[in-house]
Design a protein around this motif. Structure first.
Motif, mmCIF file in Angstrom:
data_model
loop_
_atom_site.group_PDB
_atom_site.id
_atom_site.type_symbol
_atom_site.label_atom_id
_atom_site.label_comp_id
_atom_site.label_asym_id
_atom_site.label_seq_id
_atom_site.Cartn_x
_atom_site.Cartn_y
_atom_site.Cartn_z
ATOM 1 N N VAL A 279 0.826 -1.196 0.000
ATOM 2 C CA VAL A 279 0.000 0.000 0.000
ATOM 3 C C VAL A 279 0.865 1.253 0.000
ATOM 4 C CG1 VAL A 279 -1.723 1.314 1.288
ATOM 5 C CG2 VAL A 279 -1.929 -1.158 1.104
ATOM 6 N N LEU A 280 1.885 1.246 0.895
ATOM 7 C CA LEU A 280 2.769 2.402 1.015
ATOM 8 C C LEU A 280 3.501 2.671 -0.284
ATOM 9 C CD1 LEU A 280 3.970 4.538 2.879
ATOM 10 C CD2 LEU A 280 5.736 2.898 3.519
ATOM 11 N N LEU A 281 3.872 1.617 -1.006
ATOM 12 C CA LEU A 281 4.617 1.772 -2.244
ATOM 13 C C LEU A 281 3.715 2.050 -3.427
ATOM 14 C CD1 LEU A 281 7.124 -1.203 -1.825
ATOM 15 C CD2 LEU A 281 7.551 1.218 -1.382
ATOM 16 N N GLY A 282 2.457 1.603 -3.361
ATOM 17 C CA GLY A 282 1.584 1.684 -4.523
ATOM 18 C C GLY A 282 0.577 2.816 -4.516
ATOM 19 N N ASP A 283 0.262 3.360 -3.344
ATOM 20 C CA ASP A 283 -0.737 4.428 -3.269
ATOM 21 C C ASP A 283 -0.047 5.771 -3.064
ATOM 22 O OD1 ASP A 283 -3.722 5.030 -3.028
ATOM 23 O OD2 ASP A 283 -2.944 5.956 -1.200
ATOM 24 N N LYS A 284 -0.057 6.595 -4.075
ATOM 25 C CA LYS A 284 0.679 7.866 -4.024
ATOM 26 C C LYS A 284 0.165 8.813 -2.940
ATOM 27 C CE LYS A 284 2.292 7.808 -8.821
ATOM 28 N NZ LYS A 284 2.278 8.495 -10.133
ATOM 29 N N PRO A 285 -1.156 9.002 -2.784
ATOM 30 C CA PRO A 285 -1.618 9.894 -1.707
ATOM 31 C C PRO A 285 -1.136 9.453 -0.328
ATOM 32 C CG PRO A 285 -3.392 9.487 -3.256
ATOM 33 C CD PRO A 285 -2.282 8.551 -3.623
ATOM 34 N N LEU A 286 -1.144 8.147 -0.077
ATOM 35 C CA LEU A 286 -0.694 7.653 1.222
ATOM 36 C C LEU A 286 0.808 7.833 1.389
ATOM 37 C CD1 LEU A 286 -1.804 6.385 3.777
ATOM 38 C CD2 LEU A 286 -1.390 4.132 2.788
ATOM 39 N N LEU A 287 1.556 7.587 0.329
ATOM 40 C CA LEU A 287 3.005 7.781 0.373
ATOM 41 C C LEU A 287 3.353 9.247 0.609
ATOM 42 C CD1 LEU A 287 5.843 6.638 0.070
ATOM 43 C CD2 LEU A 287 5.638 6.918 -2.398
ATOM 44 N N LEU A 288 2.656 10.140 -0.059
ATOM 45 C CA LEU A 288 2.892 11.571 0.129
ATOM 46 C C LEU A 288 2.534 12.010 1.548
ATOM 47 C CD1 LEU A 288 1.558 12.993 -3.271
ATOM 48 C CD2 LEU A 288 3.946 12.901 -2.502
ATOM 49 N N THR A 289 1.505 11.400 2.110
ATOM 50 C CA THR A 289 1.115 11.712 3.481
ATOM 51 C C THR A 289 2.209 11.317 4.467
ATOM 52 O OG1 THR A 289 -1.229 11.396 2.938
ATOM 53 C CG2 THR A 289 -0.621 11.318 5.264
ATOM 54 N N VAL A 290 2.771 10.129 4.273
ATOM 55 C CA VAL A 290 3.867 9.673 5.138
ATOM 56 C C VAL A 290 5.068 10.607 4.998
ATOM 57 C CG1 VAL A 290 5.506 7.814 5.584
ATOM 58 C CG2 VAL A 290 3.114 7.279 5.099
ATOM 59 N N MET A 291 5.390 10.984 3.769
ATOM 60 C CA MET A 291 6.518 11.887 3.537
ATOM 61 C C MET A 291 6.268 13.245 4.189
ATOM 62 S SD MET A 291 7.273 10.896 -0.458
ATOM 63 C CE MET A 291 8.527 12.186 -0.654
ATOM 64 N N ALA A 292 5.026 13.732 4.117
ATOM 65 C CA ALA A 292 4.691 15.022 4.727
ATOM 66 C C ALA A 292 4.799 14.934 6.248
ATOM 67 C CB ALA A 292 3.281 15.439 4.316
ATOM 68 N N TRP A 293 4.381 13.780 6.829
ATOM 69 C CA TRP A 293 4.501 13.602 8.269
ATOM 70 C C TRP A 293 5.967 13.616 8.689
ATOM 71 C CZ3 TRP A 293 6.951 10.195 11.514
ATOM 72 C CH2 TRP A 293 6.576 10.224 12.857
ATOM 73 N N VAL A 294 6.807 12.905 7.958
ATOM 74 C CA VAL A 294 8.230 12.851 8.278
ATOM 75 C C VAL A 294 8.861 14.233 8.149
ATOM 76 C CG1 VAL A 294 10.461 11.922 7.569
ATOM 77 C CG2 VAL A 294 8.466 10.419 7.647
ATOM 78 N N ALA A 295 8.532 14.951 7.068
ATOM 79 C CA ALA A 295 9.100 16.282 6.846
ATOM 80 C C ALA A 295 8.687 17.250 7.953
ATOM 81 C CB ALA A 295 8.663 16.817 5.487
ATOM 82 N N THR A 296 7.427 17.201 8.341
ATOM 83 C CA THR A 296 6.934 18.074 9.410
ATOM 84 C C THR A 296 7.585 17.737 10.742
ATOM 85 O OG1 THR A 296 4.792 18.238 8.279
ATOM 86 C CG2 THR A 296 4.872 18.920 10.582
ATOM 87 N N THR A 297 7.717 16.450 11.024
ATOM 88 C CA THR A 297 8.339 16.018 12.271
ATOM 89 C C THR A 297 9.790 16.478 12.355
ATOM 90 O OG1 THR A 297 6.906 14.062 12.408
ATOM 91 C CG2 THR A 297 8.957 14.009 13.671
ATOM 92 N N PHE A 298 10.530 16.314 11.269
ATOM 93 C CA PHE A 298 11.931 16.744 11.272
ATOM 94 C C PHE A 298 12.039 18.263 11.359
ATOM 95 C CE2 PHE A 298 13.047 12.462 9.924
ATOM 96 C CZ PHE A 298 14.279 12.279 10.530
ATOM 97 N N SER A 299 11.104 18.980 10.772
ATOM 98 C CA SER A 299 11.116 20.444 10.871
ATOM 99 C C SER A 299 10.890 20.886 12.304
ATOM 100 C CB SER A 299 10.034 21.039 9.961
ATOM 101 O OG SER A 299 10.282 20.734 8.607
ATOM 102 N N ILE A 300 9.944 20.251 12.992
ATOM 103 C CA ILE A 300 9.687 20.570 14.395
ATOM 104 C C ILE A 300 10.906 20.227 15.243
ATOM 105 C CG2 ILE A 300 8.284 19.946 16.400
ATOM 106 C CD1 ILE A 300 5.939 19.526 14.441
ATOM 107 N N LEU A 301 11.514 19.077 14.967
ATOM 108 C CA LEU A 301 12.709 18.671 15.697
ATOM 109 C C LEU A 301 13.836 19.681 15.505
ATOM 110 C CD1 LEU A 301 14.395 16.617 17.295
ATOM 111 C CD2 LEU A 301 14.836 15.430 15.149
ATOM 112 N N PHE A 302 14.029 20.140 14.279
ATOM 113 C CA PHE A 302 15.077 21.117 13.986
ATOM 114 C C PHE A 302 14.820 22.436 14.723
ATOM 115 C CE2 PHE A 302 16.559 24.735 11.477
ATOM 116 C CZ PHE A 302 17.903 24.444 11.313
#
Length: 310
Positions: A279-302
């Motif tokens: 699912v993570l590899l095949g569904d683009k909206p879900l993959l983008l959501t995970v990437m957005a979560w990671v990016a936001t988390t790292f931004s908050i951490l920084f």
């Protein structure tokens, strides 16, 4: 070894399912302990769990080789098709599992114990639990919890209660969604591929799904509320809650019976929630959501690390 033979042996390890093992990085992410030590520790745990899980994929294909050869799709698997010899597969499985256990215990007792418990869980699951209603879903979720524990052990991170609860709820959610998709696909194809599916029904799975969905969202929301509830080290993590909400709802959409029926009518790739790793590899909206979560988390951490937020 020829290139085609090498590909067959690699395919037998099911590398597409290795995405499940990314859960080992959850502990340092949730604890905001992003450092060279945590990255290398998480990478070690990831590699060891990839080796351990692949060893059981090999063993499963060996035990199911006769039935797989009668299946229209599974007959193309490397072991069932004869591309990988059974003695070779046995040797590969033994080497991978022994190596994972040895390196895990050498690194830390906690990591070695997590891999050992995972191995015992896989044995119990394949011998009995996968045929037992409800316990099969709990066993699937327990595998994810052990991965998260391994990530914490490899990075010397003390797990918080909210982290464990959230991981458990999310793992149960994925297990129920997997069974839900399997049941619907079996109904569409006119036969149930797993004996345990005879004990499930879509209304039952929907009620179970409702309970764990609420648990997942509530435990994550409480954790992200910050240090006042002994959660994340900053309440700014509340900004990531919309991504979690969308991701959970998107995954539910992909396992919805009507959505599965629609996708099967349109193509042959419907119902991918039967295989969470795809699912993570095949569904683009879900993959983008995970990437957005990671990016936001790292931004908050920084921002927190350099004192811009508290």
């Amino acid at each position: 070894m020829k290139l085609n033979s090498l590909r067959s042996h690699l395919k037998a390890l099911r590398p597409r399912q290795w995405t499940k093992n990314l859960v080992v990085f959850a502990a340092p992410l949730f604890a905001f302990e992003i450092s060279t030590k945590s990255l290398f520790g998480g990478l070690l745990a990831f590699c060891l769990f990839c080796a351990a899980s692949s060893s059981f994929y090999l063993l499963n294909d060996i035990f199911d080789v006769k039935s797989d050869r009668q299946h229209p799709v599974k007959c193309k698997r490397p072991i069932a098709s004869g591309a990988v010899a059974i003695p070779t597969a046995i040797a590969m499985a033994a080497i991978l599992l022994i190596t994972a256990l040895a390196i895990g215990w050498w690194n830390s007792t906690g990591l070695g114990l997590a891999i050992l418990c995972y191995a015992l869980l896989q044995v119990a699951y394949n011998l009995r639990l996968k045929h037992t209603v409800i316990l099969d879903v709990i066993a699937i979720s327990s595998g994810f919890i052990l991965r998260a524990f391994a990530g914490a052990a490899a990075t010397d991170i003390v797990l918080s209660s909210w982290f464990l609860l959230c991981t458990a709820m999310l793992a149960l959610f994925l297990g129920i969604e997997k069974r839900k998709a399997e049941l619907r696909l079996s109904e569409l194809r006119g036969g149930k591929s797993r004996s345990v599916l005879h004990r499930y029904s879509l209304p039952l799975l929907s009620r179970m799904e409702s309970v764990v969905t609420n648990g997942t969202i509530i435990t994550y929301a409480l954790w992200s509320s910050g240090p006042l509830v002994r959660g994340a080290s900053t309440a700014w993590m509340m900004l990531t809650l919309p991504f979690v909400l969308y991701g959970v709802f998107r995954y539910q959409l992909l396992s919805d019976p009507q959505e599965i029926a629609r996708r099967n009518n349109e193509s042959e790739s419907g119902g991918q929630t039967e295989r969470p790793e795809e699912v993570l590899l095949g569904d683009k909206p879900l993959l983008l959501t995970v990437m957005a979560w990671v990016a936001t988390t790292f931004s908050i951490l920084f921002l927190k690390r350099y004192g811009y937020i508290s």
